[in-house]
Design a protein around this motif. Structure first.
Motif, PDB file in Angstrom:
ATOM      1  N   ALA A 296       0.941  -1.292   0.005  1.00 35.16           N
ATOM      2  CA  ALA A 296      -0.031   0.152  -0.051  1.00 35.16           C
ATOM      3  C   ALA A 296       0.901   1.285  -0.099  1.00 35.16           C
ATOM      4  CB  ALA A 296      -0.757  -0.084   1.246  1.00 35.16           C
ATOM      5  N   GLY A 297       2.170   1.091   0.010  1.00 32.59           N
ATOM      6  CA  GLY A 297       3.130   2.077   0.160  1.00 32.59           C
ATOM      7  C   GLY A 297       3.136   3.000   1.530  1.00 32.59           C
ATOM      8  N   ILE A 298       2.861   2.240   2.553  1.00 31.96           N
ATOM      9  CA  ILE A 298       2.750   2.993   3.806  1.00 31.96           C
ATOM     10  C   ILE A 298       4.162   2.602   4.473  1.00 31.96           C
ATOM     11  CG2 ILE A 298       1.807   3.144   5.898  1.00 31.96           C
ATOM     12  CD1 ILE A 298      -0.133   3.861   3.580  1.00 31.96           C
ATOM     13  N   PRO A 299       4.916   3.731   4.912  1.00 34.76           N
ATOM     14  CA  PRO A 299       6.048   3.452   5.768  1.00 34.76           C
ATOM     15  C   PRO A 299       5.865   2.307   6.967  1.00 34.76           C
ATOM     16  CG  PRO A 299       5.879   5.891   5.349  1.00 34.76           C
ATOM     17  CD  PRO A 299       4.357   4.993   5.107  1.00 34.76           C
ATOM     18  N   VAL A 300       6.981   1.576   6.964  1.00 29.93           N
ATOM     19  CA  VAL A 300       6.958   0.475   8.116  1.00 29.93           C
ATOM     20  C   VAL A 300       8.146   0.712   9.109  1.00 29.93           C
ATOM     21  CG1 VAL A 300       7.077  -1.769   8.447  1.00 29.93           C
ATOM     22  CG2 VAL A 300       5.762  -0.733   6.521  1.00 29.93           C
ATOM     23  N   VAL A 301       7.825   0.623  10.363  1.00 28.63           N
ATOM     24  CA  VAL A 301       8.829   0.757  11.314  1.00 28.63           C
ATOM     25  C   VAL A 301       8.684  -0.624  11.969  1.00 28.63           C
ATOM     26  CG1 VAL A 301       9.543   1.494  13.569  1.00 28.63           C
ATOM     27  CG2 VAL A 301       8.783   3.161  11.601  1.00 28.63           C
TER      28      VAL A 301
END
Length: 384
Positions: A296-301
């Motif tokens: 989805a193109g959401i940044p991940v930590v």
């Protein structure tokens, strides 16, 4: 005529990642064509509520009640009605020691069998090792979802590496859901809840972000895992709420105690500025949540569990050490400081190649090779 597929797995309305994966694969692999079906694994303690299925999903043709002895016979018979059998493998879903009752199913199949491995342990006990090695030996092909899992399988187990194909976990398409505007940064973790999810470390990280303005909101979405709920009740969730209050961040945490349908999940993912995966596990080679976030193109930590290390190396997120809330807070702070980051990440780490249609096409190609490989043998048995 397109090939027909028999799927063996847990399946909705059972609420677990394996069931969700199998349903999505079945829908996209069959593309609405008739003739395929699901053999559903059902534990006696399964009290999952109903979840709406895509109307194009193959129907359940047989239910294997895993608390009843000898259920593998009818399961194998049902799978033999199709051109190809696709079996999901995870610890705890098949009866027998180390799930050993999947073995007679495989040996009774007269059609090509693809086994999808969701977990590959680096330190299995002797029985787990033996059963998994026999599964690979009995299968026509084995799928791992990461190269890390493939390497583990060929390094720590005595298996034929030529049987192994790496096909990534599929991701849904969330592009049709617009991003929602919000006044506060939105952090998100979702999935079935239980010890090992590491939510406590994310809460502690949130406490290190007290100076961020506006203050981030952290949503923890997902029901308690049914087996955890049966054995321990909601002790873990309650302990997290108590910790949030002790840390003074309870007003920044939203608890969504529900199992999300696809539309609800899409809206939630698209509302996030960052997905936080604080997992304790050092063994996890497959994470559907990670794939959905990256797709989805959401940044991940994320903590440094194997799938995250492999997938995030291309840049769609940040890795932090396990159980290090200060490092997690620094990473979250960095992500939130970059406006427009989700849009720039949409093309990284595979993009369209992670979508379910592309993933299903790779299963279809693998199945076609197996079917073609058996045809000469079948022809040779026909009397002149």
């Amino acid at each position: 005529m397109p090939a027909t597929y028999g799927f063996l797995s847990t399946y909705p309305p059972t609420q677990c990642g394996l069931a969700t994966f199998n349903a999505a694969l079945a829908v996209h692999l069959t593309e609405g064509s008739a003739g395929s079906g699901v053999v559903r694994l059902l534990a006696g303690d399964d009290t999952s509520g109903g979840i709406a299925l895509d109307r194009a999903a193959p129907r359940v043709v047989h239910t294997w009640n895993t608390d009843r002895p000898g259920g593998w016979v009818a399961a194998a018979t049902a799978l033999n009605r199709f051109d190809v059998a696709i079996l999901q493998h995870e610890y705890g879903i098949y009866p027998g020691d180390a799930g050993g009752e999947v073995l007679p199913v495989l040996r009774a199949l007269r059609v090509p069998a693809i086994v999808v491995l969701h977990t590959v342990l680096t330190h299995p006990d002797p029985l787990q090792r033996n059963v998994l090695e026999q599964i690979v030996a009995a299968a026509d092909a084995v799928v791992t979802m990461t190269d890390t899992a493939r390497q583990r399988l060929t390094t720590f187990y005595d298996v034929n590496p030529r049987k192994i194909t790496v096909i990534p976990h599929g991701a849904g398409s969330h592009t049709g859901i617009p991003r929602e505007d919000h006044d506060q940064p939105q952090l998100l973790t979702w999935g079935l809840l239980g010890p090992g999810k590491g939510i406590e470390w994310a809460l502690r990280a949130l406490a290190f972000l007290g100076d961020v303005r506006p203050r981030p909101v952290y949503t923890v979405a997902g029901r308690t895992h049914p087996k955890v709920l049966e054995q321990q009740g909601d002790v873990y969730r309650d302990s997290l709420k108590e910790l949030a209050a002790e840390l003074g961040v309870d007003d920044c945490v939203q608890w969504a105690d529900t199992y999300l349908d696809p539309a609800e999940l899409s809206r939630l993912i698209r509302s996030a500025d960052a997905v936080v995966l604080p997992y304790d596990s050092t063994e996890q080679v497959t994470s559907g949540v990670l794939i959905e976030a990256v797709g989805a193109g959401i940044p991940v930590v994320a903590t440094e569990f194997p799938h995250a290390v492999e997938l995030l190396a291309d840049g769609p997120g940040l890795l932090v050490p396990h159980q290090d809330p200060e490092a997690m807070a620094i990473a979250i702070r960095h992500v939130l400081a970059e406006p427009g980051l989700p849009g720039r990440l949409a093309g990284l780490a595979g993009g369209p190649t992670l979508r379910w249609p592309a993933v299903a096409a790779r299963y279809q190609a693998l199945a076609a090779r197996l079917i073609a490989g058996r045809r000469p043998l079948a022809a040779a048995t026909i009397p002149a």
